[in-house]
Design an enzyme around this catalytic site. Sequence first.
Site, PDB file in Angstrom:
ATOM      1  N   ARG A  27     -13.363 -23.320  -7.148  1.00  0.00           N
ATOM      2  CA  ARG A  27     -14.452 -23.646  -8.082  1.00  0.00           C
ATOM      3  C   ARG A  27     -14.373 -25.069  -8.617  1.00  0.00           C
ATOM      4  O   ARG A  27     -15.387 -25.681  -8.918  1.00  0.00           O
ATOM      5  CB  ARG A  27     -14.398 -22.683  -9.269  1.00  0.00           C
ATOM      6  CG  ARG A  27     -14.814 -21.283  -8.904  1.00  0.00           C
ATOM      7  CD  ARG A  27     -15.574 -20.620 -10.037  1.00  0.00           C
ATOM      8  NE  ARG A  27     -16.164 -19.378  -9.539  1.00  0.00           N
ATOM      9  CZ  ARG A  27     -15.500 -18.230  -9.453  1.00  0.00           C
ATOM     10  NH1 ARG A  27     -14.259 -18.143  -9.852  1.00  0.00           N
ATOM     11  NH2 ARG A  27     -16.107 -17.147  -8.983  1.00  0.00           N
TER      12      ARG A  27
ATOM     13  N   LYS B 196      -4.110  -7.457  -1.374  1.00  0.00           N
ATOM     14  CA  LYS B 196      -4.004  -6.410  -2.371  1.00  0.00           C
ATOM     15  C   LYS B 196      -4.342  -7.002  -3.741  1.00  0.00           C
ATOM     16  O   LYS B 196      -4.073  -8.172  -3.935  1.00  0.00           O
ATOM     17  CB  LYS B 196      -2.576  -5.918  -2.277  1.00  0.00           C
ATOM     18  CG  LYS B 196      -1.961  -5.322  -3.498  1.00  0.00           C
ATOM     19  CD  LYS B 196      -0.555  -4.897  -3.202  1.00  0.00           C
ATOM     20  CE  LYS B 196      -0.002  -4.132  -4.356  1.00  0.00           C
ATOM     21  NZ  LYS B 196       0.336  -4.905  -5.524  1.00  0.00           N
TER      22      LYS B 196
ATOM     23  N   ASP C   9      -0.823  -5.990   3.670  1.00  0.00           N
ATOM     24  CA  ASP C   9       0.177  -5.427   2.781  1.00  0.00           C
ATOM     25  C   ASP C   9       1.441  -6.212   3.101  1.00  0.00           C
ATOM     26  O   ASP C   9       1.950  -6.121   4.222  1.00  0.00           O
ATOM     27  CB  ASP C   9       0.386  -3.937   3.068  1.00  0.00           C
ATOM     28  CG  ASP C   9       1.371  -3.333   2.093  1.00  0.00           C
ATOM     29  OD1 ASP C   9       2.460  -3.913   1.919  1.00  0.00           O
ATOM     30  OD2 ASP C   9       1.066  -2.283   1.493  1.00  0.00           O
ATOM     31  N   HIS C  10       1.934  -6.987   2.158  1.00  0.00           N
ATOM     32  CA  HIS C  10       2.990  -7.938   2.531  1.00  0.00           C
ATOM     33  C   HIS C  10       4.285  -7.237   2.961  1.00  0.00           C
ATOM     34  O   HIS C  10       5.138  -7.856   3.572  1.00  0.00           O
ATOM     35  CB  HIS C  10       3.234  -8.970   1.422  1.00  0.00           C
ATOM     36  CG  HIS C  10       4.100  -8.494   0.302  1.00  0.00           C
ATOM     37  ND1 HIS C  10       3.615  -7.790  -0.768  1.00  0.00           N
ATOM     38  CD2 HIS C  10       5.432  -8.621   0.087  1.00  0.00           C
ATOM     39  CE1 HIS C  10       4.609  -7.516  -1.585  1.00  0.00           C
ATOM     40  NE2 HIS C  10       5.726  -8.000  -1.108  1.00  0.00           N
TER      41      HIS C  10
ATOM     42  N   LYS D  86       7.627  -7.932   6.423  1.00  0.00           N
ATOM     43  CA  LYS D  86       9.094  -7.943   6.328  1.00  0.00           C
ATOM     44  C   LYS D  86       9.710  -7.488   7.650  1.00  0.00           C
ATOM     45  O   LYS D  86       9.277  -6.486   8.215  1.00  0.00           O
ATOM     46  CB  LYS D  86       9.559  -7.013   5.200  1.00  0.00           C
ATOM     47  CG  LYS D  86       9.132  -7.476   3.805  1.00  0.00           C
ATOM     48  CD  LYS D  86       9.623  -6.483   2.762  1.00  0.00           C
ATOM     49  CE  LYS D  86       9.002  -6.727   1.393  1.00  0.00           C
ATOM     50  NZ  LYS D  86       9.686  -7.733   0.593  1.00  0.00           N
TER      51      LYS D  86
ATOM     52  N   GLU E  51      13.324  -2.698  -9.012  1.00  0.00           N
ATOM     53  CA  GLU E  51      13.292  -4.121  -9.367  1.00  0.00           C
ATOM     54  C   GLU E  51      13.959  -4.321 -10.719  1.00  0.00           C
ATOM     55  O   GLU E  51      13.856  -3.469 -11.596  1.00  0.00           O
ATOM     56  CB  GLU E  51      11.841  -4.610  -9.455  1.00  0.00           C
ATOM     57  CG  GLU E  51      11.087  -4.475  -8.157  1.00  0.00           C
ATOM     58  CD  GLU E  51       9.675  -5.055  -8.255  1.00  0.00           C
ATOM     59  OE1 GLU E  51       9.515  -6.229  -7.920  1.00  0.00           O
ATOM     60  OE2 GLU E  51       8.760  -4.341  -8.671  1.00  0.00           O
TER      61      GLU E  51
ATOM     62  N   ASP F  90       0.309  -0.041  -8.357  1.00  0.00           N
ATOM     63  CA  ASP F  90       0.837  -1.333  -7.915  1.00  0.00           C
ATOM     64  C   ASP F  90       1.680  -1.200  -6.641  1.00  0.00           C
ATOM     65  O   ASP F  90       1.685  -2.091  -5.806  1.00  0.00           O
ATOM     66  CB  ASP F  90       1.695  -1.920  -9.059  1.00  0.00           C
ATOM     67  CG  ASP F  90       2.101  -3.371  -8.814  1.00  0.00           C
ATOM     68  OD1 ASP F  90       1.301  -4.111  -8.204  1.00  0.00           O
ATOM     69  OD2 ASP F  90       3.210  -3.756  -9.236  1.00  0.00           O
TER      70      ASP F  90
ATOM     71  N   HIS G 101       2.696  -0.323  -0.698  1.00  0.00           N
ATOM     72  CA  HIS G 101       4.015  -0.660  -0.145  1.00  0.00           C
ATOM     73  C   HIS G 101       4.868   0.574   0.190  1.00  0.00           C
ATOM     74  O   HIS G 101       5.411   0.693   1.282  1.00  0.00           O
ATOM     75  CB  HIS G 101       4.798  -1.545  -1.126  1.00  0.00           C
ATOM     76  CG  HIS G 101       4.042  -2.758  -1.573  1.00  0.00           C
ATOM     77  ND1 HIS G 101       3.152  -3.413  -0.760  1.00  0.00           N
ATOM     78  CD2 HIS G 101       4.049  -3.443  -2.747  1.00  0.00           C
ATOM     79  CE1 HIS G 101       2.643  -4.448  -1.417  1.00  0.00           C
ATOM     80  NE2 HIS G 101       3.169  -4.484  -2.627  1.00  0.00           N
TER      81      HIS G 101
ATOM     82  N   LYS H 221      10.153  -1.107 -12.692  1.00  0.00           N
ATOM     83  CA  LYS H 221      10.485  -2.449 -13.184  1.00  0.00           C
ATOM     84  C   LYS H 221      11.653  -2.332 -14.153  1.00  0.00           C
ATOM     85  O   LYS H 221      11.887  -1.275 -14.740  1.00  0.00           O
ATOM     86  CB  LYS H 221       9.291  -3.026 -13.948  1.00  0.00           C
ATOM     87  CG  LYS H 221       8.016  -3.121 -13.141  1.00  0.00           C
ATOM     88  CD  LYS H 221       8.009  -4.375 -12.306  1.00  0.00           C
ATOM     89  CE  LYS H 221       6.705  -4.540 -11.566  1.00  0.00           C
ATOM     90  NZ  LYS H 221       6.843  -5.361 -10.362  1.00  0.00           N
TER      91      LYS H 221
HETATM   92  C1  BG6 Z   1       3.668  -6.715  -5.413  1.00  0.00           C
HETATM   93  C2  BG6 Z   1       3.544  -6.072  -6.768  1.00  0.00           C
HETATM   94  O1  BG6 Z   1       2.631  -6.260  -4.579  1.00  0.00           O
HETATM   95  O2  BG6 Z   1       4.927  -6.386  -4.844  1.00  0.00           O
HETATM   96  C3  BG6 Z   1       4.687  -6.540  -7.655  1.00  0.00           C
HETATM   97  O3  BG6 Z   1       2.299  -6.392  -7.366  1.00  0.00           O
HETATM   98  C4  BG6 Z   1       6.015  -6.302  -6.988  1.00  0.00           C
HETATM   99  O4  BG6 Z   1       4.631  -5.883  -8.922  1.00  0.00           O
HETATM  100  C5  BG6 Z   1       6.035  -6.853  -5.565  1.00  0.00           C
HETATM  101  O5  BG6 Z   1       7.015  -6.931  -7.761  1.00  0.00           O
HETATM  102  C6  BG6 Z   1       7.297  -6.421  -4.838  1.00  0.00           C
HETATM  103  O6  BG6 Z   1       7.398  -7.096  -3.627  1.00  0.00           O
HETATM  104  P1  BG6 Z   1       8.811  -7.442  -3.005  1.00  0.00           P
HETATM  105  O7  BG6 Z   1       8.483  -8.081  -1.690  1.00  0.00           O
HETATM  106  O8  BG6 Z   1       9.457  -8.399  -3.961  1.00  0.00           O
HETATM  107  O9  BG6 Z   1       9.559  -6.161  -2.890  1.00  0.00           O
END
Ligand code: BG6
Length: 496
Positions: free
Chosen positions: A46, A153, A182-183, A187, A221, A240, A245, A345
């Site tokens: 923007r 996401k 989806d990241h 991995k 985490e 989340d 994931h 968390k």
């Molecule tokens: C994200 C979440 O998609 O994945 C976060 O929004 C989370 O809350 C993260 O911390 C975890 O990813 P990774 O790769 O660090 O396990």
Amino acid sequence: PPADPCCFVVFGASGDLTHRLLVPALYNLAAANLLPEAFSIVGVARAEMSIEAFCEGLREALSKFATRKVEPDVVERLLACVTYVQGGPEDEASFDRLAERLRAIEEKRGTRGNRLYYLATPPTAFAPIARALGRTGLAAEENGAWRRLIVEKPFGTDLASAQALNRELLAVFEEHQIFRIDHYLGKETVQNIMVMRFANGLFEPIWNRDHIDQVQITVAETLPVGRRGKFYDATGALRDMVPNHLFQLLSLVAMEPPSRFDARAVRSAKAAVLDEIKIETTDEALRRSVRAQYLAGTAGRETVPDYRATPDVAPGSTTETYVALGLTIDNWRWAGVPFFLRTGKALCARRSEIAIKFKQAPLSMFRHMPVEHLTENFLTIGIAPEEGISLQFNAKVPGPSVAIDGVDMTFRYKDHFEAAPSTGYETLIYDCMIGDAILFQRADGVEAGWRAVQPFLDAWKQAGRDGLATYTAGTDGPEEAHRLVGDHGRRWRPIC
Ligand code: BG6
């Protein structure tokens, strides 16, 4: 080989995701000579910005977030193909400008009309941008040129909104053009689950209810919610992490063998197994789940305040920062095998793993060593902090008497393979550029994930604050989670 010639058009070009992950990933691809010769990056955002200022932002991002040593000639090569277009979906004329610019670049650089649109924006902009691309004729594939869309996401916030977003995107793009990220699928260890299961003859014959006692999937985490209060309080641990994931991990572990290693077969197998998770009633949803919020404590080295005292979190919030589920998969392979999932968390350690527990020996022929004293046979797929696979089994302690102790057989990725540190996005971006969708989510897979968690969302909404447990930051989670597995006669593997 380098990917197809193309323009990489990124919306949200001055945002966090672009700077933190996409730019370092593009740099790594450039350094590995995986970007095509005919290539261009078009940033869209923007803000009014000169191309110099935009490039300066990218340079700075690299100096902060690059995963390896930055070589000036690679940076210059990358920046030489960057352009910037100011605009957003509410400004129709900006998409006409974008179209014009793309045509000019394509002529100059020979990118053949192939375009990858990356939506690195807040989710509220996904559908408006897709519509604007459709309106300006930028979405349709023509004359052999491809047009692909990458969506990040969060993909919806429940089943209905995910279905609505799929409808919006599919009104403009065809399914084969949409790449939902989806990241976790970026991995290495996660991709390796398929290789481990299906490139070895060893595991598949015992990968079922006859030999497996239970499966535990943990993503713990230490980080608290911190500055993400606004997003997190509206989201919670379940939304989340679980339908995306944790379910990626679950579906790769539990799916039937796909007939081929291609996007259609793999994604069908994954969606099918998620469809077999069924929670029938509110009672069952409550019985099979634990949700909890952290109270002040020390997690990692950080002193963490109560979740409710986090900036932008409602003082009486009932959002969960921890969730544990006890699921079953209703098919012949898995009947009766509990799948325990947990994520949270501000826990005592960072640990992500899939632990598959095999059944105990049926009897112990060793006197003084009853079966329940033998080490449990866990096959553990480690995702973080260490990537690898390890198998626990019993061995004889040296000496004249028969004493038995648990030992580990361990494979660590880093001991065997030398991989340059990456962001996890390199493979995903490259795969999209070559049109391989195996590591991306199909519409039915996303919806199957939401369908499986929807009963929990509904039951918790009804229950309100009732049943919301607490845990002290820096511990392994709430007591109630131990009860959840204890009720099935099982124990969690330790996190800390
Ligand atoms: C994200 C979440 O998609 O994945 C976060 O929004 C989370 O809350 C993260 O911390 C975890 O990813 P990774 O790769 O660090 O396990």
